[in-house]
Scaffold this motif. Structure first.
Motif, PDB file in Angstrom:
ATOM      1  N   UNK A 131      11.056   4.270   7.564  1.00 14.14           N
ATOM      2  CA  UNK A 131      10.709   5.670   7.298  1.00 14.14           C
ATOM      3  C   UNK A 131       9.802   6.253   8.375  1.00 14.14           C
ATOM      4  N   UNK A 132       9.550   5.495   9.419  1.00 13.96           N
ATOM      5  CA  UNK A 132       8.658   5.961  10.487  1.00 13.96           C
ATOM      6  C   UNK A 132       7.208   6.033  10.042  1.00 13.96           C
ATOM      7  N   UNK A 133       6.860   5.256   9.014  1.00 10.48           N
ATOM      8  CA  UNK A 133       5.480   5.269   8.496  1.00 10.48           C
ATOM      9  C   UNK A 133       4.705   4.063   9.010  1.00 10.48           C
ATOM     10  N   UNK A 134       3.413   4.041   8.723  1.00  3.91           N
ATOM     11  CA  UNK A 134       2.591   2.868   9.072  1.00  3.91           C
ATOM     12  C   UNK A 134       2.850   1.758   8.063  1.00  3.91           C
ATOM     13  N   UNK A 135       2.668   0.530   8.508  1.00  3.14           N
ATOM     14  CA  UNK A 135       2.888  -0.619   7.614  1.00  3.14           C
ATOM     15  C   UNK A 135       2.062  -0.503   6.335  1.00  3.14           C
ATOM     16  N   UNK A 136       0.846   0.026   6.474  1.00  2.27           N
ATOM     17  CA  UNK A 136      -0.042   0.126   5.302  1.00  2.27           C
ATOM     18  C   UNK A 136       0.555   1.046   4.223  1.00  2.27           C
ATOM     19  N   UNK A 137       1.352   2.030   4.659  1.00  3.64           N
ATOM     20  CA  UNK A 137       2.006   2.914   3.677  1.00  3.64           C
ATOM     21  C   UNK A 137       3.002   2.117   2.828  1.00  3.64           C
ATOM     22  N   UNK A 138       3.625   1.135   3.464  1.00  2.00           N
ATOM     23  CA  UNK A 138       4.539   0.257   2.722  1.00  2.00           C
ATOM     24  C   UNK A 138       3.783  -0.580   1.709  1.00  2.00           C
ATOM     25  N   UNK A 139       2.620  -1.054   2.105  1.00  2.00           N
ATOM     26  CA  UNK A 139       1.807  -1.851   1.177  1.00  2.00           C
ATOM     27  C   UNK A 139       1.343  -0.980  -0.002  1.00  2.00           C
ATOM     28  N   UNK A 140       1.007   0.269   0.312  1.00  2.00           N
ATOM     29  CA  UNK A 140       0.538   1.183  -0.749  1.00  2.00           C
ATOM     30  C   UNK A 140       1.652   1.438  -1.755  1.00  2.00           C
ATOM     31  N   UNK A 141       2.853   1.650  -1.245  1.00  2.00           N
ATOM     32  CA  UNK A 141       3.994   1.876  -2.143  1.00  2.00           C
ATOM     33  C   UNK A 141       4.320   0.596  -2.921  1.00  2.00           C
ATOM     34  N   UNK A 142       4.116  -0.532  -2.253  1.00  3.75           N
ATOM     35  CA  UNK A 142       4.331  -1.826  -2.916  1.00  3.75           C
ATOM     36  C   UNK A 142       3.403  -2.012  -4.108  1.00  3.75           C
ATOM     37  N   UNK A 143       2.208  -1.457  -4.011  1.00  5.27           N
ATOM     38  CA  UNK A 143       1.261  -1.555  -5.134  1.00  5.27           C
ATOM     39  C   UNK A 143       1.813  -0.824  -6.362  1.00  5.27           C
ATOM     40  N   UNK A 144       2.588   0.234  -6.127  1.00  3.55           N
ATOM     41  CA  UNK A 144       3.231   0.953  -7.243  1.00  3.55           C
ATOM     42  C   UNK A 144       4.278   0.067  -7.927  1.00  3.55           C
ATOM     43  N   UNK A 145       4.972  -0.731  -7.121  1.00  2.00           N
ATOM     44  CA  UNK A 145       5.964  -1.659  -7.701  1.00  2.00           C
ATOM     45  C   UNK A 145       5.268  -2.699  -8.571  1.00  2.00           C
TER      46      UNK A 145
ATOM     47  N   UNK B 287      -2.770  -8.851  12.473  1.00  2.00           N
ATOM     48  CA  UNK B 287      -3.806  -8.050  13.141  1.00  2.00           C
ATOM     49  C   UNK B 287      -4.907  -7.631  12.166  1.00  2.00           C
ATOM     50  N   UNK B 288      -6.151  -7.614  12.659  1.00  2.00           N
ATOM     51  CA  UNK B 288      -7.319  -7.329  11.806  1.00  2.00           C
ATOM     52  C   UNK B 288      -7.147  -6.022  11.040  1.00  2.00           C
ATOM     53  N   UNK B 289      -6.541  -5.036  11.696  1.00  6.30           N
ATOM     54  CA  UNK B 289      -6.380  -3.719  11.056  1.00  6.30           C
ATOM     55  C   UNK B 289      -5.535  -3.834   9.782  1.00  6.30           C
ATOM     56  N   UNK B 290      -4.464  -4.619   9.870  1.00  4.83           N
ATOM     57  CA  UNK B 290      -3.595  -4.772   8.692  1.00  4.83           C
ATOM     58  C   UNK B 290      -4.313  -5.571   7.596  1.00  4.83           C
ATOM     59  N   UNK B 291      -5.007  -6.640   8.003  1.00  2.66           N
ATOM     60  CA  UNK B 291      -5.719  -7.470   7.022  1.00  2.66           C
ATOM     61  C   UNK B 291      -6.764  -6.626   6.294  1.00  2.66           C
ATOM     62  N   UNK B 292      -7.523  -5.857   7.066  1.00  2.00           N
ATOM     63  CA  UNK B 292      -8.567  -5.012   6.455  1.00  2.00           C
ATOM     64  C   UNK B 292      -7.947  -3.975   5.529  1.00  2.00           C
ATOM     65  N   UNK B 293      -6.833  -3.390   5.977  1.00  7.59           N
ATOM     66  CA  UNK B 293      -6.136  -2.386   5.159  1.00  7.59           C
ATOM     67  C   UNK B 293      -5.666  -2.981   3.843  1.00  7.59           C
ATOM     68  N   UNK B 294      -5.121  -4.191   3.919  1.00  2.00           N
ATOM     69  CA  UNK B 294      -4.623  -4.855   2.706  1.00  2.00           C
ATOM     70  C   UNK B 294      -5.758  -5.185   1.737  1.00  2.00           C
ATOM     71  N   UNK B 295      -6.874  -5.650   2.285  1.00  4.85           N
ATOM     72  CA  UNK B 295      -8.016  -6.003   1.425  1.00  4.85           C
ATOM     73  C   UNK B 295      -8.599  -4.753   0.768  1.00  4.85           C
ATOM     74  N   UNK B 296      -8.625  -3.663   1.516  1.00  7.40           N
ATOM     75  CA  UNK B 296      -9.143  -2.415   0.961  1.00  7.40           C
ATOM     76  C   UNK B 296      -8.220  -1.907  -0.162  1.00  7.40           C
ATOM     77  N   UNK B 297      -6.922  -2.028   0.102  1.00  2.25           N
ATOM     78  CA  UNK B 297      -5.916  -1.607  -0.891  1.00  2.25           C
ATOM     79  C   UNK B 297      -6.048  -2.431  -2.171  1.00  2.25           C
ATOM     80  N   UNK B 298      -6.291  -3.697  -1.986  1.00  5.57           N
ATOM     81  CA  UNK B 298      -6.460  -4.607  -3.128  1.00  5.57           C
ATOM     82  C   UNK B 298      -7.667  -4.169  -3.959  1.00  5.57           C
ATOM     83  N   UNK B 299      -8.742  -3.880  -3.253  1.00  5.85           N
ATOM     84  CA  UNK B 299      -9.978  -3.423  -3.910  1.00  5.85           C
ATOM     85  C   UNK B 299      -9.704  -2.160  -4.735  1.00  5.85           C
TER      86      UNK B 299
END
Ligand code: IPE
Ligand code: IPE
Ligand code: MG
Length: 240
Positions: A25-39, A68-80
């Motif tokens: 979808x031309x989005x950032x990987x973190x957007x996929x993780x965010x949508x995954x949280x909805x699943x 990459x640190x950016x993705x790891x940090x994004x995932x941990x923040x999303x989890x929180x």
């Protein structure tokens, strides 16, 4: 769709394909993780409605720390954020929340949020246990179990014979102790591998692989997997 009556007691998910979903979808990987949280949210509710006793999700592997640190940090923040947001839903649905993995590697604020959610959802008569595997790997689990067994053996004092491990003893030291082994393991995104998930506990688990990417995996897909599972013939090596 016919109603599957042969319901698994424990369904586990390897949630895969968030990055590809976003990329398409031309989005950032973190957007996929965010949508995954909805699943996750949808599958969690569906599991309660179906009366599934244990539902577990592989959210972050030991190997995922190498991203990459950016993705790891994004995932941990999303989890929180997800834990904070979904705690009231878990209480409403009678869910007991648990997290399994190497907690030492998590940040203080996430660990605190996890502890809080586990504490408030910890009831005697919960309907569904929801388990998140975070900073987890199957090899890590077996090794920590073995080390704890050895430490206990030495504490008790070894006299002469070396300590002997058997399957029952090892299971008791695994981080999943008390949780029945998964009956059904669903992996999304077309990959057909275990990726160092529950290596010991999946010895007789039924596998279900689907091409659907995790952010697209919703309750109809879950219902389909349950239907397929209901038709499986589990023999556990015996004759019927
Ligand atoms: C699964 O999606 C989530 C985690 C492993 C944390 P991915 O991030 O692996 O998505 P793909 O496989 O790159 O598409
Ligand atoms: C497996 O997905 C781990 C989780 C879902 C948490 P990965 O995307 O990390 O696995 P590989 O690299 O495809 O094996
Ligand atoms: Mg992946």
């Amino acid at each position: 769709m016919s109603e599957p009556n042969n319901l698994p007691r424990h369904v586990s998910f390897i949630m895969d394909g968030n990055g590809r979903w976003a990329c398409k979808r031309g989005l950032d990987r973190i957007d996929g993780h965010r949508e995954g949280a909805e699943s996750v949210r949808e599958c969690m509710k569906f599991a309660v409605e179906k009366g599934i006793r244990y539902i577990s999700f592989f959210a972050f592997s030991e190997e995922n720390w190498e991203r990459p640190a950016e993705e790891v940090e994004g995932l941990m923040h999303l989890m929180f954020q997800a834990i904070k947001k979904e705690t009231p839903t878990m209480l409403e649905y009678g869910i007991r929340f648990r997290v399994i993995g190497d907690m030492n590697r998590l940040g203080d604020s996430l660990r605190k949020e996890i502890d809080e959610c586990c504490k408030v959802t910890d009831k005697e008569n919960c309907g569904t246990d929801m388990i998140i595997f975070l900073s987890y790997s199957g090899k890590w689990d077996i090794i920590q179990a073995f080390n704890m067994f050895m430490a206990d053996s030495f504490r008790k004092g070894i006299s002469g014979n070396p300590p002997v491990l058997d399957a029952g003893i090892l299971s008791g030291y695994l981080s999943t102790s008390g949780i029945p082994d998964p009956d059904l393991l669903i992996r999304t995104s077309g990959e057909q591998r275990i990726s160092n998930f529950m290596l010991w506990q999946t010895a007789y688990t039924e596998y279900y692989f689907t091409e659907t990417l995790w952010p697209d995996f919703r309750k109809n897909d879950f219902a389909r997997a349950l239907e397929v599972y209901a038709k499986r013939d589990r023999r556990f090596g015996k004759l019927k």
